[in-house]
Enzyme design. Structure first.
Site, PDB file in Angstrom:
ATOM      1  N   GLY A  85       0.370   0.093   5.313  1.00 21.01           N
ATOM      2  CA  GLY A  85       0.247  -1.113   6.122  1.00 21.01           C
ATOM      3  C   GLY A  85       1.524  -1.917   6.076  1.00 21.01           C
ATOM      4  N   PHE A 142       5.925 -10.069   5.184  1.00 22.03           N
ATOM      5  CA  PHE A 142       7.177  -9.998   4.437  1.00 22.03           C
ATOM      6  C   PHE A 142       7.474  -8.613   3.897  1.00 22.03           C
ATOM      7  CE2 PHE A 142       5.617 -14.353   3.957  1.00 22.03           C
ATOM      8  CZ  PHE A 142       6.663 -15.019   4.555  1.00 22.03           C
ATOM      9  N   GLY A 143       6.447  -7.906   3.543  1.00 19.30           N
ATOM     10  CA  GLY A 143       6.696  -6.629   2.894  1.00 19.30           C
ATOM     11  C   GLY A 143       5.911  -5.518   3.525  1.00 19.30           C
ATOM     12  N   VAL A 160       3.451  -1.880   2.541  1.00 19.79           N
ATOM     13  CA  VAL A 160       2.614  -1.281   1.507  1.00 19.79           C
ATOM     14  C   VAL A 160       2.630   0.236   1.688  1.00 19.79           C
ATOM     15  CG1 VAL A 160       0.284  -1.199   0.537  1.00 19.79           C
ATOM     16  CG2 VAL A 160       1.173  -3.363   1.428  1.00 19.79           C
ATOM     17  N   LYS A 178       2.883  -2.575  -2.957  1.00 17.27           N
ATOM     18  CA  LYS A 178       3.326  -3.610  -2.008  1.00 17.27           C
ATOM     19  C   LYS A 178       4.707  -4.087  -2.448  1.00 17.27           C
ATOM     20  CE  LYS A 178       1.773  -8.070  -0.058  1.00 17.27           C
ATOM     21  NZ  LYS A 178       0.607  -8.992   0.015  1.00 17.27           N
ATOM     22  N   ASP A 236      -6.642 -17.159   3.137  1.00  8.00           N
ATOM     23  CA  ASP A 236      -6.354 -16.209   4.219  1.00  8.00           C
ATOM     24  C   ASP A 236      -7.465 -15.166   4.327  1.00  8.00           C
ATOM     25  OD1 ASP A 236      -4.835 -15.370   6.358  1.00  8.00           O
ATOM     26  OD2 ASP A 236      -3.315 -14.339   5.151  1.00  8.00           O
TER      27      ASP A 236
HETATM   28  P1  ADP Z   1       0.665  -9.221   3.765  1.00 13.84           P
HETATM   29  O1  ADP Z   1       0.707 -10.309   2.743  1.00 13.84           O
HETATM   30  O2  ADP Z   1       2.023  -8.893   4.246  1.00 13.84           O
HETATM   31  O3  ADP Z   1      -0.335  -9.489   4.861  1.00 13.84           O
HETATM   32  P2  ADP Z   1      -1.258  -7.397   2.554  1.00 13.84           P
HETATM   33  O4  ADP Z   1      -1.409  -7.535   1.075  1.00 13.84           O
HETATM   34  O5  ADP Z   1      -2.322  -8.004   3.396  1.00 13.84           O
HETATM   35  O6  ADP Z   1       0.189  -7.902   2.987  1.00 13.84           O
HETATM   36  O7  ADP Z   1      -1.133  -5.860   2.893  1.00 13.84           O
HETATM   37  C1  ADP Z   1      -0.782  -5.446   4.208  1.00 13.84           C
HETATM   38  C2  ADP Z   1      -1.600  -4.231   4.604  1.00 13.84           C
HETATM   39  O8  ADP Z   1      -1.317  -3.147   3.701  1.00 13.84           O
HETATM   40  C3  ADP Z   1      -3.099  -4.412   4.523  1.00 13.84           C
HETATM   41  O9  ADP Z   1      -3.627  -5.002   5.678  1.00 13.84           O
HETATM   42  C4  ADP Z   1      -3.567  -2.982   4.343  1.00 13.84           C
HETATM   43  O10 ADP Z   1      -3.547  -2.290   5.582  1.00 13.84           O
HETATM   44  C5  ADP Z   1      -2.498  -2.388   3.463  1.00 13.84           C
HETATM   45  N1  ADP Z   1      -2.855  -2.513   2.034  1.00 13.84           N
HETATM   46  C6  ADP Z   1      -2.579  -3.561   1.225  1.00 13.84           C
HETATM   47  N2  ADP Z   1      -3.056  -3.373  -0.009  1.00 13.84           N
HETATM   48  C7  ADP Z   1      -3.670  -2.162   0.004  1.00 13.84           C
HETATM   49  C8  ADP Z   1      -4.400  -1.390  -0.988  1.00 13.84           C
HETATM   50  N3  ADP Z   1      -4.561  -1.850  -2.234  1.00 13.84           N
HETATM   51  N4  ADP Z   1      -4.919  -0.205  -0.612  1.00 13.84           N
HETATM   52  C9  ADP Z   1      -4.761   0.239   0.660  1.00 13.84           C
HETATM   53  N5  ADP Z   1      -4.092  -0.417   1.623  1.00 13.84           N
HETATM   54  C10 ADP Z   1      -3.550  -1.607   1.321  1.00 13.84           C
HETATM   55 MG    MG Z   2      -2.395  -9.631   4.705  1.00 18.30          MG
HETATM   56 MG    MG Z   3       0.199 -12.122   2.324  1.00 17.09          MG
END
Ligand code: ADP
Ligand code: MG
Ligand code: MG
Length: 263
Positions: A14, A18-19, A21, A36, A124
């Site tokens: 995903g 900012f970053g 995953v 992440k 959020d």
């Molecule tokens: P941001 O803060 O940039 O929104 P997120 O923590 O929501 O980042 O992660 C972005 C995306 O990455 C999520 O919507 C999901 O699709 C994927 N993702 C994040 N954490 C996990 C995880 N632990 N397992 C599987 N997919 C993940």
């Molecule tokens: Mg998110």
């Molecule tokens: Mg976030």
């Protein structure tokens, strides 16, 4: 150690603001995780890590396994959620049966109640940040906007995602009840397949949230039970002091009717 020493990086899972995953696999154990990566310039990364550590141990929170730091980035190695995002499941399903919606919503309320008891506001709550295990259980993710607040303290900064934001967040005086509102927006989408507040511009959307007119008489609501509508009304209440708490949601008749009681 560098992250590359301990893990083999895999496909992208995903992308966020900012970053990004990525899937990663431990070289020692062969276990898969989600990594992440956040650029160091992002000040909130320390808070995100600290809050994830503070909340670790609840089955409804994505567990932070370890953190690596290099010249440019932090790498958060988290428990992998192989079921992906709730939003993608919702897009496929359209709307959910009340039985399924109530069970998802109960699990979400249990984890939100835990966050609130631990003094954390997530800020959020939305189906992009709710992930699924292999067996379809929900895990709350993305604590990038989360804040720790003392009892009775209120926040003022505008934060969250426009469609899910509570009216008091727009005004700039809010606390944990803002998460309950956002969960209510999600419940609306689970029950009838569309978001409750919409607008052609950000201004129009915020106006719709502040005026908060829910039309339960429309066609799409005819198949939804009265208790479900009653709960939604108690959540999408403009006055956050009158809005139902996580604990009260958990003992609402609609939740009790559709979910197994756990002791
Ligand atoms: P941001 O803060 O940039 O929104 P997120 O923590 O929501 O980042 O992660 C972005 C995306 O990455 C999520 O919507 C999901 O699709 C994927 N993702 C994040 N954490 C996990 C995880 N632990 N397992 C599987 N997919 C993940
Ligand atoms: Mg998110
Ligand atoms: Mg976030």
């Amino acid at each position: 150690n560098k992250i590359e020493d301990d893990y083999v990086m895999g496909e992208a899972l995903g992308k966020g603001k900012f970053g990004s995953v990525f899937l990663c696999r431990s070289k020692v154990t062969g276990v898969d995780f989600a990594c992440k990566t956040l650029p160091k310039g992002e000040e909130t990364v320390h808070k995100e890590v600290e809050i994830m550590q503070h909340l670790s141990g609840h089955p409804g929170v994505v567990t932070l396994h370890s953190v690596y730091e290099d010249a440019e980035s932090f790498h958060l190695v988290m428990e992998l959620c192989p079921g992906g995002r709730l939003i993608d499941e919702m897009t496929k399903e359209g709307s959910y049966s009340e039985h399924k919606a109530a069970n998802i919503f109960k699990d979400l309320m249990l984890v939100i109640q835990y966050c609130h008891d631990m003094g954390v506001v997530h800020r959020d709550i939305k189906p992009e940040n709710i992930l699924l295990t292999a067996s379809g259980k929900i895990k709350l993710a993305d604590f990038g906007l989360a804040m720790r607040i003392a009892n009775g303290q209120s926040l003022s900064g505008l934060a969250g995602s426009p469609a899910y934001v509570a009216p008091e967040v727009l005004i700039g005086d809010y606390g944990q009840k803002a998460d309950i509102w956002s969960a209510g927006v999600l419940l609306h989408a689970l029950l009838v397949g569309v978001l409750p507040f919409q607008g052609n511009s950000l201004e129009a959307l915020f106006e719709a949230i502040k005026s908060m007119k829910l039309d339960f008489h429309s066609e799409k609501w005819q198949s939804v039970s009265k208790p479900a509508r009653d709960l939604l009304e108690r959540i999408l209440t403009r006055d956050f002091a009158a809005r139902i708490t996580a604990e009260e949601v958990l003992s609402h008749p609609w939740i009790l009717f559709y979910t197994e009681r756990t002791l």
